[in-house]
Design a protein around this motif. Structure first.
Motif, mmCIF file in Angstrom:
data_model
loop_
_atom_site.group_PDB
_atom_site.id
_atom_site.type_symbol
_atom_site.label_atom_id
_atom_site.label_comp_id
_atom_site.label_asym_id
_atom_site.label_seq_id
_atom_site.Cartn_x
_atom_site.Cartn_y
_atom_site.Cartn_z
ATOM 1 N N ALA A 72 1.083 4.214 -2.751
ATOM 2 C CA ALA A 72 0.890 5.621 -2.378
ATOM 3 C C ALA A 72 2.053 6.457 -2.902
ATOM 4 O O ALA A 72 1.855 7.541 -3.473
ATOM 5 C CB ALA A 72 0.772 5.759 -0.862
ATOM 6 N N ILE A 114 -6.902 2.036 -3.704
ATOM 7 C CA ILE A 114 -5.619 1.551 -3.176
ATOM 8 C C ILE A 114 -5.874 0.260 -2.410
ATOM 9 O O ILE A 114 -6.763 0.183 -1.571
ATOM 10 C CB ILE A 114 -4.894 2.619 -2.313
ATOM 11 N N THR A 144 1.879 9.568 -5.546
ATOM 12 C CA THR A 144 2.413 10.893 -5.204
ATOM 13 C C THR A 144 3.448 11.327 -6.231
ATOM 14 O O THR A 144 3.465 12.475 -6.682
ATOM 15 C CB THR A 144 2.997 10.864 -3.773
ATOM 16 N N TYR A 167 -5.956 6.501 0.157
ATOM 17 C CA TYR A 167 -5.116 7.519 -0.467
ATOM 18 C C TYR A 167 -6.057 8.651 -0.878
ATOM 19 O O TYR A 167 -6.835 8.519 -1.820
ATOM 20 C CB TYR A 167 -4.369 6.964 -1.676
ATOM 21 N N ARG A 179 0.843 -1.209 0.000
ATOM 22 C CA ARG A 179 0.000 0.000 0.000
ATOM 23 C C ARG A 179 0.876 1.256 0.000
ATOM 24 O O ARG A 179 0.613 2.210 -0.746
ATOM 25 C CB ARG A 179 -0.903 0.031 1.244
ATOM 26 N N PHE A 221 -1.665 3.794 4.778
ATOM 27 C CA PHE A 221 -2.498 4.050 3.594
ATOM 28 C C PHE A 221 -3.682 3.117 3.448
ATOM 29 O O PHE A 221 -3.861 2.486 2.410
ATOM 30 C CB PHE A 221 -1.628 4.079 2.327
#
Ligand code: PLP
Length: 366
Positions: free
Chosen positions: A257, A345, A261, A285, A253, A282
């Motif tokens: 993430a 996610i 990003t 997200y 996870r 996370f």
């Protein structure tokens, strides 16, 4: 391409052999109520969190409710709860007859703003309930300080943060009790409703054990008025199998993430989640944009499922009209409700699926 918000099938297929064997073992033994699997899971989960005691109960809401009741919190008492959380945090307080006193959150972490807590404390305040929302630890250090200075209990709502670490230690073990939901979609999820709490306090663990099982110390000896809120043996067996994979899932996870990003930094007016207080696991997200509703519609058209966690703050819900809050009471929470959007996610999300989500988001702002 269709990207679901969570994919429980993918996880089941990956663990099918182990999970099927665990369920069949429980059925073979017919030890359905408080069977050995419950105690085994409690011990494994306590060790995982790093607290001496864990008690399995029927749901996350029940874990919170029983923790508060076992701490002696009830009618006439107040408990400080973040304004931005799933409504269960507040409902647990209401369920024991106490009043949830909402406090606004910090915009960077989405969690209880420690700077606003003291102004909400009254002579009736008995506890603070930090929520580790979306999988990021609440800023516990100043919060525990405040609790100590005012003689307040701390009940952590860790329902979205199984395995998250604050200052190197797993959340759930900091307060008087740490409460977890094992709802199927959580980072550690059962195949039905389930929950649990961890604590460092032997007496508290014992009281919760009584309360979850008709107030029984031993069969037909009822020392308090209790409930039937036990963790199901079948669910415990499933959770023990899954617990062994939790760290791996959380790492995946976190990697997803980081990939979101990296790819979405600087796109349109997006504000991306920041890791500010510890190891974020996370569960969700959550991005922010002033064009949230249009972005969500755009993603739906491209087969990307998204969810808003949460679209209507607790203080604006009909169920809590009695608290007397109004629009404007919690400005950060209200802004978040208008701008947040959770992207898919889960551990099994593939690079191809994630690329599809990223391209769909980028095409909206192009
Ligand atoms: C899921 C959740 C709960 C409630 O858990 P249930 O098992 O559904 O009762 C409580 N608090 C938070 C923050 C949650 O996300």
């Amino acid at each position: 391409m269709q990207i679901p918000f969570v994919d429980l099938q993918a996880q089941y297929q990956a663990l099918k052999t182990e999970l099927d064997a665990a369920v069949l073992r429980v059925m073979g033994q017919c030890n359905f109520i408080l069977g050995k699997e419950v105690a085994d899971f409690e011990q494994a989960f306590a060790e995982y969190v790093g607290a001496p005691y864990a008690v399995g109960v029927a749901s996350g809401l029940d874990a919170l409710k029983l923790a508060l009741e076992a701490l002696g919190i009830g009618s006439g008492d107040e408990v400080i709860v973040p304004a931005h959380t799933f409504i269960a945090s507040a409902l647990a307080v209401s369920a024991v007859g106490a009043r949830p006193v909402l406090v606004d959150v910090d915009e960077a972490s989405f969690n209880l703003d420690p700077a606003l807590i003291e102004a909400a404390i009254t002579p009736r305040t008995k506890a603070i309930m930090p929520v580790h929302l979306y999988g990021q630890p609440a800023d516990l250090s100043p919060l525990l300080d405040i609790a100590q200075r005012h003689g307040l209990r701390v009940v952590e709502d860790a329902s979205q943060a199984h395995g998250a670490r604050y200052q190197g230690r797993r959340v759930g073990g900091f307060g008087d009790a740490g409460c977890f939901s094992f709802y199927p979609g959580k980072n550690l999820g059962a195949y039905g409703d389930a929950g649990g709490l961890v604590t460092n306090d032997a007496g508290l663990a014992e009281r919760v054990r009584y309360l979850r099982n008709y107030g029984q110390e031993v069969k037909y000896k009822h020392v308090v008025k209790g409930y039937n809120l036990r963790l199901d043996t079948m669910q415990a067996a499933i959770l023990s199998v899954k617990l062994r994979h939790l760290d791996d899932w959380n790492a995946r996870r976190a990697a997803h993430a980081a990939a979101y990003t990296h790819a979405l930094e600087g796109v349109g007016d997006l504000r991306l989640p920041r890791v500010v207080t510890g190891d974020h696991v996370f569960h969700l997200y959550v991005i922010r944009t002033k064009h949230r509703d249009a972005l969500q519609a755009h993603l739906t058209e491209r087969g990307v499922a998204t969810v808003i966690h949460y679209p209507v703050p607790i203080h604006l819900q009909a169920a809590y009209a009695d608290l007397g809050y109004r629009r404007g009471s919690f400005p950060v929470t209200e802004r978040l409700a208008d701008e947040i959007l959770s992207l898919p996610i889960y551990a099994e999300l593939t690079a191809e699926q994630q690329a599809h989500v990223i391209n769909a988001v980028k095409s909206f702002f192009a």
